[in-house]
Design a protein around this motif. Structure first.
Motif, PDB file in Angstrom:
ATOM      1  N   MET A   1      13.721  -9.141  13.810  1.00 25.45           N
ATOM      2  CA  MET A   1      13.037  -8.096  12.359  1.00 25.45           C
ATOM      3  C   MET A   1      11.351  -8.869  12.079  1.00 25.45           C
ATOM      4  O   MET A   1      11.047  -9.529  10.941  1.00 25.45           O
ATOM      5  N   TYR A   3       9.021  -8.419   8.295  1.00 24.27           N
ATOM      6  CA  TYR A   3       9.159  -8.207   7.712  1.00 24.27           C
ATOM      7  C   TYR A   3       7.744  -8.346   6.693  1.00 24.27           C
ATOM      8  O   TYR A   3       6.701  -8.547   7.395  1.00 24.27           O
ATOM      9  N   ARG A 131       3.864  -1.884  -3.282  1.00 28.70           N
ATOM     10  CA  ARG A 131       3.754  -3.472  -2.621  1.00 28.70           C
ATOM     11  C   ARG A 131       2.609  -4.045  -2.828  1.00 28.70           C
ATOM     12  O   ARG A 131       1.691  -4.967  -2.544  1.00 28.70           O
ATOM     13  N   ASP A 157      20.237   4.774  -1.897  1.00 29.94           N
ATOM     14  CA  ASP A 157      20.703   4.248  -0.625  1.00 29.94           C
ATOM     15  C   ASP A 157      18.991   3.823   0.126  1.00 29.94           C
ATOM     16  O   ASP A 157      18.453   2.843   0.936  1.00 29.94           O
ATOM     17  N   THR A 160      16.908   1.409  -1.360  1.00 25.82           N
ATOM     18  CA  THR A 160      17.165  -0.181  -1.412  1.00 25.82           C
ATOM     19  C   THR A 160      17.046  -0.524   0.719  1.00 25.82           C
ATOM     20  O   THR A 160      16.700  -1.757   0.657  1.00 25.82           O
ATOM     21  N   ARG A 161      16.799   0.517   1.026  1.00 24.79           N
ATOM     22  CA  ARG A 161      16.886   0.075   2.600  1.00 24.79           C
ATOM     23  C   ARG A 161      15.411  -0.034   2.732  1.00 24.79           C
ATOM     24  O   ARG A 161      15.496  -0.941   3.646  1.00 24.79           O
ATOM     25  N   LEU A 163      14.031  -1.887   0.624  1.00 21.74           N
ATOM     26  CA  LEU A 163      13.669  -3.025   0.557  1.00 21.74           C
ATOM     27  C   LEU A 163      13.723  -3.820   1.645  1.00 21.74           C
ATOM     28  O   LEU A 163      13.397  -4.870   1.133  1.00 21.74           O
ATOM     29  N   GLN A 164      14.548  -3.528   2.096  1.00 17.98           N
ATOM     30  CA  GLN A 164      15.332  -4.855   2.772  1.00 17.98           C
ATOM     31  C   GLN A 164      14.286  -5.475   4.004  1.00 17.98           C
ATOM     32  O   GLN A 164      14.394  -6.417   4.689  1.00 17.98           O
ATOM     33  N   ARG A 165      13.245  -4.265   3.872  1.00 23.86           N
ATOM     34  CA  ARG A 165      12.393  -4.568   4.468  1.00 23.86           C
ATOM     35  C   ARG A 165      11.123  -5.545   4.100  1.00 23.86           C
ATOM     36  O   ARG A 165      10.268  -6.288   4.961  1.00 23.86           O
ATOM     37  N   TRP A 166      11.254  -5.486   3.291  1.00 30.91           N
ATOM     38  CA  TRP A 166      10.360  -6.617   2.011  1.00 30.91           C
ATOM     39  C   TRP A 166      10.028  -7.921   2.281  1.00 30.91           C
ATOM     40  O   TRP A 166      11.269  -8.509   2.342  1.00 30.91           O
ATOM     41  N   ARG A 167       9.329  -8.804   2.802  1.00 32.02           N
ATOM     42  CA  ARG A 167       9.725 -10.560   2.427  1.00 32.02           C
ATOM     43  C   ARG A 167      10.104 -10.704   1.440  1.00 32.02           C
ATOM     44  O   ARG A 167      10.826 -11.959   0.761  1.00 32.02           O
ATOM     45  N   VAL A 169      11.191  -9.750  -1.651  1.00 27.11           N
ATOM     46  CA  VAL A 169      12.217  -8.718  -2.671  1.00 27.11           C
ATOM     47  C   VAL A 169      11.870  -8.654  -4.627  1.00 27.11           C
ATOM     48  O   VAL A 169      11.895  -9.257  -4.559  1.00 27.11           O
TER      49      VAL A 169
END
Length: 357
Positions: A1, A3, A131, A157, A160-161, A163-167, A169
């Motif tokens: 993935m 990020y 960001r 949901d 947070t989904r 934010l899962q892609r942020w290097r 967090v």
């Protein structure tokens, strides 16, 4: 993935705080194609439709998304303006006014962005805006006063989904409702007082909230409790007795049982009983939208008038002073402990520099 990050982040500066306002959203245009895409996104949310996917997908794609979009598009066309969808326009106006207010309060050091659960800008896009502004602390503020998993839970949901892609967090805070916020109750009360000062009081006062499947409430969703709490506090603020207002629920979808009484059926019963005037307010909607401007004002009100009565819609708080005061109070409360990041940045001396130099 892959990020997402900010390679040019200034590590010698102070942390930055961002606030994401979230609303429901709308189609990109009041036409069948955009409405179909919007409904697909909306009705695919498992928080909204708690049915097994193997059962719901064929119904959604084979029936609902073929029959419903043309009807829904016609409804949107009735309220669409040159500036677009009312909920999008008013939400953007609210963001700008709150930004101006926060620039005064925090000297321009608080970043604000807008995201829509089912529209543009998306929640992910709003978070990306924060960001890119260098925010490492984020407050998510859904514009839904009464918590339900269908709205606020879905925002959680989606956020947070994303934010899962942020290097990196961010430190995260989340507002899950403000049904009893004093400033919110005061703003609702003032909107009714202003309405009554201009138009006089109707025979009945109806507080109409968006409905929810009864099964969700039976399974533990606290939404009806929060709606009733808002209603009680508003009545107390206005000095109303229990028999001087009524709570009902609108906008049900499908054939199952939803929270009752249903707004539509209650209004029909009142009309048949000879009630000639009703003031209706929708405390659960932060800004006016399809459910208030089309369903209430262009559907229920003419039907009530056909029986010789008058149904008057009290506007939502929208981008008015009461709404701004409510959100300002929420921000002051929720940003406690982050004051250090909201002060002017301090220059950090380079590593190895002498403290005495």
């Amino acid at each position: 993935m892959h990020y997402l990050g900010n390679p040019d982040y200034a590590h010698d500066g102070s942390d930055r705080v961002g606030v994401l306002l979230v609303n429901h959203g709308s189609p990109a245009a009041p036409e069948t194609g955009p409405v179909r895409r919007y409904l697909r996104s909306f009705l695919s949310d498992p928080r909204l439709v708690e049915l097994p996917r193997w059962f719901w997908w064929p119904l959604l794609n084979g029936i609902v998304l073929l029959s419903r979009p043309p009807r829904t598009a016609r409804k949107y066309r009735r309220i669409w303006t040159e500036a677009g969808s009312p909920i999008d326009r008013i939400s953007a106006e609210l963001l700008e006014k709150l930004r101006e207010r926060c620039d005064v309060l925090y000297g321009g050091r608080l970043q604000l962005a807008l995201g829509m659960s089912y529209g543009q800008p998306s929640i992910a896009a709003g978070l990306d805006e924060l960001r890119n502004a260098g925010c490492t602390r984020v407050l998510v503020l859904p514009l839904y006063p009464q918590y339900t998993a269908v709205t606020v839970g879905s925002v959680f949901d989606l956020a947070t989904r994303a934010l899962q892609r942020w290097r990196w967090v961010p430190e995260l805070r989340f507002v899950n409702g403000y049904a009893d916020q004093p400033e919110y109750i005061a703003a609702l009360a003032e909107s009714l007082r202003e309405h009554w000062a201009r138009h006089g009081r109707a025979q009945r006062l109806l507080l109409s909230f968006h409905s929810l499947p009864q099964a969700y409430a039976d399974a533990g969703d606290p939404y009806p409790c929060f709606c009733e709490k808002t209603a009680r506090l508003l009545a107390a603020e206005l000095g109303l007795a229990d028999d001087q207002y009524t709570v009902a629920y609108q906008s049900r979808f499908g054939r199952g049982q939803w929270l009752q009484p249903y707004t539509e059926e209650l209004l029909d019963a009142w009309r048949e009983d000879g009630v000639r005037s009703v003031d209706l307010i929708c405390p659960g909607f932060a800004v006016d939208n399809l459910e208030t401007l089309e369903e209430i004002q262009l559907d229920y009100a003419p039907r009530f008038a056909a029986g010789g009565g008058r149904l008057r819609l009290v506007p939502c708080l929208n981008a008015g002073e009461g709404q701004l005061a409510t959100l300002e109070a929420l921000l002051r409360q929720q940003l406690r402990g982050w004051e250090d990041a909201l002060k002017p940045a301090r220059l950090v001396p380079p590593i190895g520099a002498s403290a005495g130099r």
